[in-house]
Design a protein around this motif. Structure first.
Motif, PDB file in Angstrom:
ATOM      1  N   SER A 238       0.819  -1.214   0.000  1.00 32.24           N
ATOM      2  CA  SER A 238       0.000   0.000   0.000  1.00 32.24           C
ATOM      3  C   SER A 238       0.854   1.265   0.000  1.00 32.24           C
ATOM      4  CB  SER A 238      -0.921   0.015   1.232  1.00 32.24           C
ATOM      5  OG  SER A 238      -1.784  -1.096   1.246  1.00 32.24           O
TER       6      SER A 238
ATOM      7  N   ALA B 120       2.502   3.702  -3.674  1.00 30.57           N
ATOM      8  CA  ALA B 120       2.070   4.973  -4.267  1.00 30.57           C
ATOM      9  C   ALA B 120       2.529   6.171  -3.437  1.00 30.57           C
ATOM     10  CB  ALA B 120       0.550   4.983  -4.413  1.00 30.57           C
TER      11      ALA B 120
ATOM     12  N   THR C  27      -4.961   3.588  -7.279  1.00 29.66           N
ATOM     13  CA  THR C  27      -4.741   2.244  -6.749  1.00 29.66           C
ATOM     14  C   THR C  27      -5.978   1.365  -6.892  1.00 29.66           C
ATOM     15  OG1 THR C  27      -5.238   3.107  -4.533  1.00 29.66           O
ATOM     16  CG2 THR C  27      -2.919   2.850  -5.119  1.00 29.66           C
TER      17      THR C  27
ATOM     18  N   PRO D  73      -5.833  -0.687  -1.904  1.00 28.89           N
ATOM     19  CA  PRO D  73      -6.321   0.683  -2.154  1.00 28.89           C
ATOM     20  C   PRO D  73      -6.794   1.386  -0.889  1.00 28.89           C
ATOM     21  CG  PRO D  73      -7.262  -0.865  -3.729  1.00 28.89           C
ATOM     22  CD  PRO D  73      -6.597  -1.688  -2.665  1.00 28.89           C
TER      23      PRO D  73
END
Length: 299
Positions: free
Chosen positions: A19, A22, A97, A250
């Motif tokens: 996670s 990003a 995501t 996400p």
């Protein structure tokens, strides 16, 4: 044999590290191509001692077809990272995501078209649900700005590229060990990205010194640790549970972006993201049941 670490704890750590991918990209000031290059380059460097020590003899057994598929997979992986990282320059972490998470549906379409795998009504239904969720996200982003929608499109194309990477790799992985295949794919991706950055005329020197830290963290945490943990826990946890857990990426990315980047989450992202995750979750469950031999309507 009982594992030293609770597999579910390891799975949770894996999801958290993936996670964070990003977030590290957002923190970096360098271009998408440069970030992608160093992420894969450092991954290759970190894997090199283990590969040289134990896995080089396997190279002589790799067939010409497997070499070709590995090279294609490496190129696809490289452009997946370029497009996904570029999407983060236009749209939010949450939207990007979630849309990249649509990969199982792209894979389902690919296996149907190229491998003629069975199509179930449940899979089609879950796919429609997930796609509806992606439209909700894109509609919400379009209302914010056209550039956000452009970022969403880049994320979807990146999703298609990672699906191609997985489809080409799945046959090779039946004959080549995980470490050897991963090392070779990352090596091909690094070479591809090197020439991409060279061709675009971008500088290999990061725009800020702290980017070196971000590059190394990208290689160590989401690339090596995260995916290695997923491969380790499969010995104790079913692949369906792991697949469902990865759907929380996400959510984890959006939470991290909220606290670390100050990114707000719109209602369209919450609703759309929830619909996407629900659709993909139903898809994974239906595919799992199909493999277990439970009767399902065929089309």
């Amino acid at each position: 044999m009982k594992p030293l670490i609770n597999p579910y704890l390891a799975l949770a750590v894996g999801v958290i590290t993936v996670s964070a991918s990003a977030i590290f990209v957002k923190f970096s000031a360098s271009s998408a191509g440069v970030i992608a290059f160093y992420r894969l380059f450092f991954s290759v460097i970190f894997m090199l001692p283990l590969f040289l020590a134990k896995f080089t003899p396997e190279l002589k057994n790799i067939t010409k077809r497997d070499w070709i598929f590995t090279i294609v997979a490496g190129v696809l992986l490289a452009f997946h990272f370029i497009l996904w990282f570029e999407s983060l320059n236009y749209t939010s972490v949450a939207s990007s995501t979630v849309l990249v998470t649509l990969q199982p549906l792209f894979a389902f379409l690919g296996t149907y078209l190229f491998f003629k795998e069975k199509v179930t009504i449940a899979a089609i239904t879950s796919g429609i649900i997930a796609i509806a969720g992606s439209f909700i996200i894109s509609w919400g982003d379009f209302r914010v700005s056209g550039s956000a929608l452009f970022g969403d499109i880049l994320a979807l194309i990146a999703c298609a590229f990672i699906t191609g990477y997985l489809l080409f790799g799945q046959t090779v992985r039946q004959r080549v060990s995980l470490i050897t295949y991963t090392f070779l794919v990352y090596l091909v991706s690094s070479i591809t990205l090197f020439f991409y950055v060279l061709g675009t005329g971008e500088s290999f020197i990061p725009k800020q010194d702290s980017d070196w830290v971000h590059f190394i963290l990208l290689a160590l945490l989401p690339t090596l640790l995260g995916h290695s943990l997923f491969n380790w826990v499969v010995k104790w946890i079913s692949t369906s549970v792991i697949s469902m857990a990865i759907l929380f990426e996400p959510i984890g990315a959006a939470i991290l972006a909220y606290f670390l980047l100050g990114e707000s989450v719109m209602w369209s992202q919450v609703v759309g993201g929830g619909v996407v995750i629900a659709g993909i979750g139903l898809f994974i469950i239906s595919e799992r049941r199909l493999k277990m031999g439970e009767p399902q309507a065929q089309r």
